[in-house]
Design a protein around this motif. Structure first.
Motif, short mmCIF file in Angstrom:
data_model
loop_
_atom_site.label_atom_id
_atom_site.label_comp_id
_atom_site.label_asym_id
_atom_site.label_seq_id
_atom_site.Cartn_x
_atom_site.Cartn_y
_atom_site.Cartn_z
N LEU A 292 -1.34 -4.07 -0.73
CA LEU A 292 -2.38 -4.07 0.61
C LEU A 292 -3.56 -3.24 -0.20
O LEU A 292 -3.44 -2.18 -0.90
CB LEU A 292 -1.93 -3.32 1.62
N HIS A 293 -4.69 -3.52 0.07
CA HIS A 293 -6.05 -2.93 -0.15
C HIS A 293 -7.01 -2.68 1.03
O HIS A 293 -7.06 -3.45 1.55
CB HIS A 293 -6.50 -3.44 -1.31
N ARG A 294 -7.65 -1.41 1.13
CA ARG A 294 -8.57 -1.34 2.08
C ARG A 294 -9.90 -2.02 1.85
O ARG A 294 -10.64 -2.66 2.66
CB ARG A 294 -9.02 0.20 2.58
N CYS A 307 -8.03 -11.72 3.87
CA CYS A 307 -8.59 -10.75 4.54
C CYS A 307 -7.40 -10.55 5.93
O CYS A 307 -7.50 -11.65 6.80
CB CYS A 307 -9.98 -10.95 4.95
N LEU A 342 -3.55 4.65 2.67
CA LEU A 342 -4.42 3.46 2.95
C LEU A 342 -4.88 3.63 4.36
O LEU A 342 -5.63 3.01 4.97
CB LEU A 342 -3.68 2.10 2.99
N LEU A 344 -3.29 3.29 7.29
CA LEU A 344 -2.75 2.15 7.84
C LEU A 344 -2.74 2.55 9.51
O LEU A 344 -2.14 3.28 9.79
CB LEU A 344 -1.69 1.20 7.71
N THR A 349 -8.41 -3.30 9.05
CA THR A 349 -8.59 -4.39 8.34
C THR A 349 -8.38 -4.18 6.74
O THR A 349 -8.63 -2.84 6.18
CB THR A 349 -10.20 -4.83 8.11
N VAL A 350 -7.19 -5.06 6.27
CA VAL A 350 -6.86 -4.78 4.87
C VAL A 350 -7.13 -6.08 4.27
O VAL A 350 -7.27 -7.42 4.69
CB VAL A 350 -5.28 -4.28 4.85
N TRP A 351 -6.84 -5.92 2.66
CA TRP A 351 -6.73 -7.06 1.86
C TRP A 351 -5.38 -7.34 1.61
O TRP A 351 -4.82 -6.27 0.89
CB TRP A 351 -7.83 -7.03 0.74
#
Length: 364
Positions: A292-294, A307, A342, A344, A349-351
């Motif tokens: 996961l990435h922001r 996304c 992150l 969370l 919203t994350v990738w």
């Protein structure tokens, strides 16, 4: 064990040697519910029935025990018809979830009860019971009443009682469900050892995939009264064919149309996989394969990137499991440190990225 309508890749169709073992088609109609399940097993096989609540697992077990009559089909054990045989005359042993030991009898006399019912003298039955308690490492508790036994000890007494009659079919109804986690671990290991030595057929009903994977040679997954998948535990764990099974073994599962290394999902994105297929296909990957990435990652080697929004977070073993929605609904596992870094939270919203080599594709 085989059902041509539900067999997946790598499943075999064993034939019962000389009629020995279990050969059954269990058809039961009760109101609007219909059970229609075919089971075959050789002596020495351990078969686990898995499925959600109301799927028909317990109904199947009760039919095998003679507690519910068949509406149709057949039930043969070692080539003998059992359909019309009263429960007390069937060569069947049952281990119940709540043990159901006789509270007024000692552990020794609980185990001796079965041989006595089969015509053994009191001395013979108690000698047989003592041997079984010794085998179960319970000789020191022979005189104890059930209320003095721990859950694990009571379950082993119940198993000894079932085995003391030398059944040709052993039925285990959620045998570990009433135990705490530590006791469950110990009793599961002991149960596996005793089942490995059991020379007839054993059928296990459980909700716990670990119990099924550890104890059984074959898994039969039942949903809505019908078999949806069956085979060796490793085959089912690697190639789930329903959402229930995928959730059970901890995989994200999708169905679509394969064209080479791409699986096009109906109403969703395409997944890139290392497998080369054509036609209807499943695609699966574990939550641990998801990163996961922001912000949208740049220079990532992942061929699959979506996304998503965080729909929920929950503790899963020693990790955090994030349930995601958006371009693709999926579950992702990450450490508590990563979740904190992150930032969370539901609605974030994350990738989400998954490498093609982490996605398994197989024919639907």
């Amino acid at each position: 064990m085989s059902d041509p309508a539900t067999d997946g890749p790598g499943m075999s169709d064993p034939t019962l040697d000389g009629g020995e073992g279990l050969d059954a088609r269990l058809v039961v109609e009760r109101g609007t519910f219909r059970l229609d399940v075919t089971l075959t097993a050789r002596p020495g096989d351990v078969v686990a029935l898995l499925g959600p609540n109301g799927a028909g697992k317990t109904t199947a077990l009760r039919v095998l025990a003679g507690l519910i009559p068949l509406t149709g089909g057949h039930l043969r054990l070692d080539a003998a018809e059992l359909d019309r045989t009263p429960p007390e005359h069937r060569p069947v042993g049952v281990v119940f979830q709540d043990y159901l030991l006789f509270p007024h009898l000692s552990a020794l006399d609980n185990v001796a009860f079965g041989p006595r019912c089969h015509g053994a003298s009191r001395a013979e039955a108690r000698a047989e019971a003592a041997a079984w308690l010794e085998r179960m490492d319970l000789a020191a508790h022979a005189a104890a009443k059930p209320r003095r036994l721990s859950g694990g000890q009571a379950q082993r007494v119940a198993l000894a009682r079932a085995l003391a009659t030398r059944p040709r079919l052993l039925l285990l109804d959620e045998p570990l469900a009433a135990l705490d986690a530590r006791t469950r671990l110990d009793v599961r290991a002991q149960l596996r050892r005793h089942l490995a030595d059991f020379e007839a057929v054993a059928v296990l009903v459980t909700h716990d995939p670990l119990d099924a994977m550890v104890l059984a040679d074959h898994l039969v997954v039942i949903e809505d009264g019908h078999i949806v998948q069956q085979g060796a535990p490793t085959d089912i764990a690697r190639h789930p064919r329903t959402d229930y099974i995928a959730h059970l073994v901890g995989l994200n599962l999708y169905r679509g149309q394969a064209r080479g290394h791409t699986v096009d999902l109906a109403g969703g994105p395409a997944l890139t996989t290392a497998d080369d297929l054509t036609g209807p296909a499943f695609a699966a990957f574990p939550p641990s394969a998801v990163t996961l990435h922001r912000d949208r990652p740049t220079g990532s080697s992942a061929r699959n990137l979506w996304c998503c929004a965080v729909a929920g977070l929950e503790t899963h073993a020693d990790q955090i499991r994030a349930e995601l929605t958006g371009e693709l609904a999926l579950a992702a596992d990450l450490t508590t440190t990563a979740a904190a870094e992150l930032d969370l939270h539901p609605g974030a919203t994350v990738w989400a990225a998954v490498k093609a080599t982490q996605i398994r594709a197989y024919p639907a």
